[in-house]
Design a protein around this motif. Structure first.
Motif, PDB file in Angstrom:
ATOM      1  N   GLY A 160     -52.332  54.987 -12.107  1.00 51.90           N
ATOM      2  CA  GLY A 160     -51.090  55.627 -12.502  1.00 51.90           C
ATOM      3  C   GLY A 160     -51.295  56.662 -13.585  1.00 51.90           C
ATOM      4  N   PHE A 161     -50.252  56.901 -14.358  1.00 48.04           N
ATOM      5  CA  PHE A 161     -50.280  57.932 -15.404  1.00 48.04           C
ATOM      6  C   PHE A 161     -49.785  57.324 -16.712  1.00 48.04           C
ATOM      7  CE2 PHE A 161     -47.795  61.338 -17.602  1.00 48.04           C
ATOM      8  CZ  PHE A 161     -48.874  62.111 -18.014  1.00 48.04           C
ATOM      9  N   GLN A 162     -50.664  57.239 -17.670  1.00 42.42           N
ATOM     10  CA  GLN A 162     -50.337  56.649 -18.966  1.00 42.42           C
ATOM     11  C   GLN A 162     -49.718  55.264 -18.801  1.00 42.42           C
ATOM     12  OE1 GLN A 162     -47.918  59.634 -20.929  1.00 42.42           O
ATOM     13  NE2 GLN A 162     -49.694  60.960 -21.303  1.00 42.42           N
ATOM     14  N   ARG A 191     -48.912  64.849  -3.673  1.00 39.11           N
ATOM     15  CA  ARG A 191     -50.170  64.838  -4.420  1.00 39.11           C
ATOM     16  C   ARG A 191     -50.292  66.030  -5.356  1.00 39.11           C
ATOM     17  NH1 ARG A 191     -56.381  63.680  -2.351  1.00 39.11           N
ATOM     18  NH2 ARG A 191     -57.290  64.103  -4.392  1.00 39.11           N
ATOM     19  N   SER A 192     -49.835  67.197  -4.925  1.00 38.87           N
ATOM     20  CA  SER A 192     -49.914  68.382  -5.782  1.00 38.87           C
ATOM     21  C   SER A 192     -49.090  68.198  -7.049  1.00 38.87           C
ATOM     22  CB  SER A 192     -49.426  69.616  -5.013  1.00 38.87           C
ATOM     23  OG  SER A 192     -50.300  69.949  -3.962  1.00 38.87           O
ATOM     24  N   VAL A 193     -47.878  67.676  -6.907  1.00 44.03           N
ATOM     25  CA  VAL A 193     -47.021  67.460  -8.076  1.00 44.03           C
ATOM     26  C   VAL A 193     -47.665  66.456  -9.030  1.00 44.03           C
ATOM     27  CG1 VAL A 193     -44.804  66.520  -8.836  1.00 44.03           C
ATOM     28  CG2 VAL A 193     -44.889  68.105  -6.896  1.00 44.03           C
ATOM     29  N   LEU A 194     -48.220  65.384  -8.493  1.00 44.38           N
ATOM     30  CA  LEU A 194     -48.838  64.372  -9.351  1.00 44.38           C
ATOM     31  C   LEU A 194     -50.086  64.918 -10.043  1.00 44.38           C
ATOM     32  CD1 LEU A 194     -48.461  61.179  -7.124  1.00 44.38           C
ATOM     33  CD2 LEU A 194     -47.129  61.805  -9.149  1.00 44.38           C
ATOM     34  N   ALA A 195     -50.872  65.715  -9.345  1.00 42.46           N
ATOM     35  CA  ALA A 195     -52.054  66.317  -9.963  1.00 42.46           C
ATOM     36  C   ALA A 195     -51.656  67.236 -11.109  1.00 42.46           C
ATOM     37  CB  ALA A 195     -52.858  67.084  -8.915  1.00 42.46           C
ATOM     38  N   ALA A 196     -50.600  68.025 -10.914  1.00 47.16           N
ATOM     39  CA  ALA A 196     -50.133  68.915 -11.975  1.00 47.16           C
ATOM     40  C   ALA A 196     -49.588  68.117 -13.154  1.00 47.16           C
ATOM     41  CB  ALA A 196     -49.064  69.856 -11.423  1.00 47.16           C
ATOM     42  N   MET A 197     -48.914  67.015 -12.889  1.00 46.00           N
ATOM     43  CA  MET A 197     -48.385  66.165 -13.954  1.00 46.00           C
ATOM     44  C   MET A 197     -49.517  65.609 -14.815  1.00 46.00           C
ATOM     45  SD  MET A 197     -46.350  62.567 -13.537  1.00 46.00           S
ATOM     46  CE  MET A 197     -47.872  61.790 -12.927  1.00 46.00           C
ATOM     47  N   VAL A 198     -50.582  65.155 -14.167  1.00 51.59           N
ATOM     48  CA  VAL A 198     -51.736  64.632 -14.906  1.00 51.59           C
ATOM     49  C   VAL A 198     -52.337  65.713 -15.788  1.00 51.59           C
ATOM     50  CG1 VAL A 198     -54.085  63.754 -14.657  1.00 51.59           C
ATOM     51  CG2 VAL A 198     -52.252  62.820 -13.245  1.00 51.59           C
ATOM     52  N   GLU A 199     -52.499  66.907 -15.252  1.00 51.21           N
ATOM     53  CA  GLU A 199     -53.076  68.009 -16.013  1.00 51.21           C
ATOM     54  C   GLU A 199     -52.160  68.418 -17.163  1.00 51.21           C
ATOM     55  OE1 GLU A 199     -55.882  71.124 -16.914  1.00 51.21           O
ATOM     56  OE2 GLU A 199     -55.963  69.191 -15.895  1.00 51.21           O
ATOM     57  N   ALA A 200     -50.841  68.394 -16.931  1.00 47.66           N
ATOM     58  CA  ALA A 200     -49.889  68.771 -17.971  1.00 47.66           C
ATOM     59  C   ALA A 200     -49.708  67.683 -19.020  1.00 47.66           C
ATOM     60  CB  ALA A 200     -48.540  69.107 -17.341  1.00 47.66           C
TER      61      ALA A 200
END
Length: 416
Positions: free
Chosen positions: A77-79, A330-339
């Motif tokens: 996940g993310f954080q 997947r694109s949105v999630l990848a951008a979220m991780v980078e941001a």
């Protein structure tokens, strides 16, 4: 599985940009940040027509989107926060799509919206998300969503658009099959935009439009149109329709005997439509697609994606619109991780410069309109020599990503 504490800048860049398809996609698909949870789940709203003429394609979108979510959650996940996919039936109705989207944002508090399977519904979804400054990554074909009047910094278009699709098919088909063209067109935005794309490309090729015959969305009977088409003696009949409409029109045109004198072409030749319509009806039909699973023989990213899908769904292979559901999420999630945030403005900034290869080859979003620049695959339906039930197309050609094949930013209404 990599912990964020040991994730190097190089590996992060390789995961996000996926420059080397085999190596990057075989690795864990998302940069991982396993720390104490800082809130509830990250929610992605997913409006799509689960009922109606495009239901088969919508179900595939959902399955592939769920695969992207599962991958992300399995990777940590993310954080510390997991992702939830909130699927809603827009019933192929613009008003319903707007209502469901508003509920997802106001009631369900989604962070992002991905979805749609109609040119009309995606514009109504975009109107809602634009006003509320929520990212919307559309996975359905539309030209209008790229135009400045309908666009916003939060608008992204993962799917092909009709100008790209029709142009690629025209450039392949018209020089080979002939230049006297009749269009049988579903009478809504998708059909109209496809015809425009064909005629624009066809003009440079010397093609002539004999007729643009329009039918209502969801038509079951095409018998009234077929004698007129036959009388016009076209070299090519272009079926600018989708889903169940495409199945019905191909079957009836074949039964009527049009193939004896006319080549049938479809700008979007769907995997699901071919399975539903059968080998005999679709035999020899040529068209375009954003993805075909059979690309795995030559495209490493396709093999990786297909294998993941097969494992998740009992050996099934992903469809074209299914793959868009996967890539859109997947694109949105990848951008979220980078941001490093779920804040739409910051995620949109990263998403706009994302370079990625999730399943079909290199892609990126054009700066002015956030259109995904990508390949168009030209396929032909076959009825012989099939290895199994899913081996339905031959890949004839792949038109590689090229911004020159898009309408210019100035034409779309963006200032230079």
């Amino acid at each position: 599985m990599n912990d964020s504490r040991s994730l190097t800048d190089f590996s992060r860049r390789r995961l996000l940009q996926a420059g080397a398809a085999g190596a990057a996609l075989a690795a864990s698909p998302f940069a991982i940040n396993i720390v104490r949870a800082q809130g509830g789940p990250i929610r992605i709203g997913f409006p799509t027509p689960l009922t109606g003429a495009f239901s088969a394609e919508a179900q595939d979108q959902v399955r592939a989107a769920e695969l992207a979510v599962k991958e992300f959650n399995d990777a940590g996940g993310f954080q510390g926060r997991k992702v939830e996919l909130l699927v809603r039936d827009d019933k192929l109705n613009p008003g319903e799509a707007a209502t469901r989207t508003l509920e997802l944002i106001e009631k369900d508090k989604v962070d992002f919206i991905v979805g749609s399977l109609s040119a009309a519904t995606q514009l109504s979804i975009n109107a809602v998300t634009r006003e509320r400054k929520v990212i919307f990554n559309s996975i359905s074909q539309s030209d209008a969503i790229n135009e400045a009047k309908d666009w916003s910094p939060y608008t992204f278009h993962e799917a092909l658009n009709p100008h790209m699709t029709a142009g690629a098919v025209a450039r392949y088909a018209f020089p080979k099959f002939g230049k006297r063209i009749v269009y049988l067109t579903a009478d809504y935005a998708y059909g109209h935009e496809m015809v425009r794309g064909f005629e624009r490309a066809g003009k440079e090729l010397g093609a002539t439009t004999l007729a643009d015959i329009r039918h209502p969305l969801g038509a079951a009977d095409y018998s009234a149109f077929l004698p007129r088409i036959q009388a016009l003696k076209p070299d090519v009949l272009v079926l600018c329709n989708f889903g169940r409409d495409l199945v019905n029109s191909v079957k009836q045109a074949t039964d009527f005997g049009l193939k004896s004198t006319t080549r049938i072409v479809a700008p979007v030749l769907l995997f699901t439509s071919r399975l539903a319509g059968g080998a005999d009806a679709f035999d020899g039909v040529v068209g375009g697609t954003s993805y075909y699973w059979g690309m795995e023989d030559t495209v490493p990213a396709a093999k990786v994606f297909n294998d993941k899908f097969r494992k998740a769904y009992g050996g099934a292979v992903p469809s074209d619109y299914g793959a868009l559901g996967y890539a859109g999420v997947r694109s949105v999630l990848a951008a979220m991780v980078e941001a490093k945030t779920t804040e739409s403005s910051k995620v949109a900034e990263v998403l706009g410069r994302l370079k990625y290869n999730w399943y079909k080859g290199d892609q990126s979003y054009r700066k002015c309109d956030h259109q995904s620049v990508q390949s168009v695959i030209i396929v032909e339906s076959k009825s012989k020599g099939m290895k199994d039930k899913n081996d339905v197309f031959s890949v004839l050609s792949i038109e590689q990503p090229n911004e020159a094949n898009l309408r210019s930013c100035t034409e779309l209404g963006f200032k230079a």
